[in-house]
Design a protein around this motif. Structure first.
Motif, PDB file in Angstrom:
ATOM      1  N   LEU A 134       0.822  -1.211   0.000  1.00  8.68           N
ATOM      2  CA  LEU A 134       0.000   0.000   0.000  1.00  8.68           C
ATOM      3  C   LEU A 134       0.859   1.264   0.000  1.00  8.68           C
ATOM      4  N   TYR A 139       1.141   2.159  -6.393  1.00  4.73           N
ATOM      5  CA  TYR A 139      -0.154   1.584  -5.997  1.00  4.73           C
ATOM      6  C   TYR A 139      -1.294   2.547  -6.301  1.00  4.73           C
ATOM      7  N   ARG A 140      -2.349   2.041  -6.930  1.00  5.62           N
ATOM      8  CA  ARG A 140      -3.545   2.809  -7.221  1.00  5.62           C
ATOM      9  C   ARG A 140      -4.686   2.243  -6.385  1.00  5.62           C
ATOM     10  N   CYS A 141      -5.262   3.079  -5.571  1.00  2.04           N
ATOM     11  CA  CYS A 141      -6.262   2.622  -4.597  1.00  2.04           C
ATOM     12  C   CYS A 141      -7.548   2.128  -5.258  1.00  2.04           C
ATOM     13  N   LYS A 142      -7.898   0.889  -4.949  1.00  5.52           N
ATOM     14  CA  LYS A 142      -9.174   0.284  -5.338  1.00  5.52           C
ATOM     15  C   LYS A 142      -9.638  -0.566  -4.160  1.00  5.52           C
ATOM     16  N   CYS A 170      -5.298  -1.458   6.813  1.00  7.57           N
ATOM     17  CA  CYS A 170      -6.188  -0.791   5.861  1.00  7.57           C
ATOM     18  C   CYS A 170      -6.840   0.440   6.480  1.00  7.57           C
ATOM     19  N   PHE A 173      -4.422   3.289   6.425  1.00  7.29           N
ATOM     20  CA  PHE A 173      -4.178   3.819   5.078  1.00  7.29           C
ATOM     21  C   PHE A 173      -5.451   4.374   4.428  1.00  7.29           C
ATOM     22  N   ASN A 174      -6.586   4.328   5.135  1.00  8.55           N
ATOM     23  CA  ASN A 174      -7.871   4.691   4.524  1.00  8.55           C
ATOM     24  C   ASN A 174      -8.118   3.877   3.260  1.00  8.55           C
ATOM     25  N   GLN A 175      -7.786   2.610   3.328  1.00  5.75           N
ATOM     26  CA  GLN A 175      -7.931   1.696   2.203  1.00  5.75           C
ATOM     27  C   GLN A 175      -9.319   1.026   2.247  1.00  5.75           C
TER      28      GLN A 175
END
Length: 308
Positions: A134, A139-142, A170, A173-175
């Motif tokens: 992450l 890395y592109r957030c999805k 997560c 990281f606000n994932q």
């Protein structure tokens, strides 16, 4: 005649006692350890009268460390509604006989049968690896799907806590995460899920295959009971977590008559949506499924397969 006699005996035993047939392995979905499709030889266990088959009914779970160097898997299939997934374990103690992930154990040189349910590989270093991935500039957030292959809340998660550690990463990281499970253990992490829900970072899909306790016990032997799963839907909804229900798989002549009741109870529990998948039997699953079906439901095995 021999097979028919066996089927009659299995059915009579179950009707008479309400218990599993002795030929079944208690707490396991599969009956045998059929070799995977990559093996060059087929092995058949034969009882020589000296207790040589005693080890065939071994039920104790063994956990091994998985040496994976990455934990985010990418999906390129257009018919699957997510691009990224995270699976803390290889193999699954729940033992669902229909599980599409069973053939993956064949890549490890193990059986998709009982081995898949009791020889589990845990990604002990998952939290650190997830943090690394992450953190990459590329890395592109999805949304990451937790449990796309095997259940992140299977029984061994209680001690391993790999799923919880990954959720903590997560959250930091606000994932965004989408969880798929049939384990009531998901409620252990309600504190994290509630916080992530406030930021629109979480959704949970609970699998409710049947409301029949007997069918659930034989088909998904170590998964939470159906009513516990519906209770998880209710409790997560009360915390503000959006929950959907998966009635999967739909099995003709076995659980298809329950669709309306599952939908009704799921809606009353607060589920925002419901989806389904028809039973599929790729690879080694077909033979394992047929063994299970003929043992536990010999009276309708031919009908089920004819409709499929």
């Amino acid at each position: 005649m021999g097979q028919q006699k066996h089927n009659d005996e299995v059915q009579h035993y179950t009707e008479l006692t309400g218990e599993l047939h002795p030929a079944a392995i208690r707490g396991r979905g599969a009956r045998t350890n059929r070799v995977g499709r990559f093996e060059r030889e087929e092995r058949l266990r034969v009882d020589d009268g000296w207790g040589s088959l005693d080890d065939a009914k071994e039920t104790k779970t063994k956990v091994f460390s998985d040496p994976s160097r990455s934990v985010i898997s990418k999906n390129l299939s257009p018919d699957i509604p997510f691009d990224l997934s995270f699976n803390p374990y290889k193999g699954c103690e729940h033992g669902c006989i229909y599980c599409f992930a069973r053939p993956s154990h064949a890549y490890l040189g193990l059986s998709p049968g009982v081995d898949f349910e009791r020889l589990i590989f845990a990604k002990d270093d998952a939290a650190r690896l997830l943090t690394q991935e992450l953190s990459k500039a590329s890395y592109r957030c999805k949304v990451i799907a937790f449990g796309a292959n095997t259940d992140p809340y299977q029984p061994i998660e209680k001690e391993q806590t790999i799923t919880r550690q990954a959720l903590e990463v997560c959250e930091a990281f606000n994932q965004p995460v989408g969880i798929i499970t049939k384990g009531y253990l998901v409620m252990r992490d309600a504190d994290i899920l509630e916080r992530m829900a406030r930021k629109n970072l979480i959704s949970v899909a609970i699998s409710v295959t049947t409301l029949d306790r007997k069918l659930a016990r034989t088909m998904e032997p170590r998964a939470s009971t159906p009513m516990r799963r519906l209770d998880a839907v209710r409790r997560l909804t009360a915390l503000g977590v959006p929950v959907s229900v998966l009635m999967a798989p739909i099995i003709p002549a076995l659980n298809d008559h329950e669709i309306e009741r599952v939908l009704g109870l799921s809606a009353r529990a607060g589920a925002v949506s419901c989806s389904y998948v028809l039973l599929r039997l790729p690879g080694e699953i077909r033979d394992l499924w047929m063994e299970w079906l003929r043992m536990h439901y010999p009276d309708r095995a031919n009908r089920v397969m004819k409709i499929l």
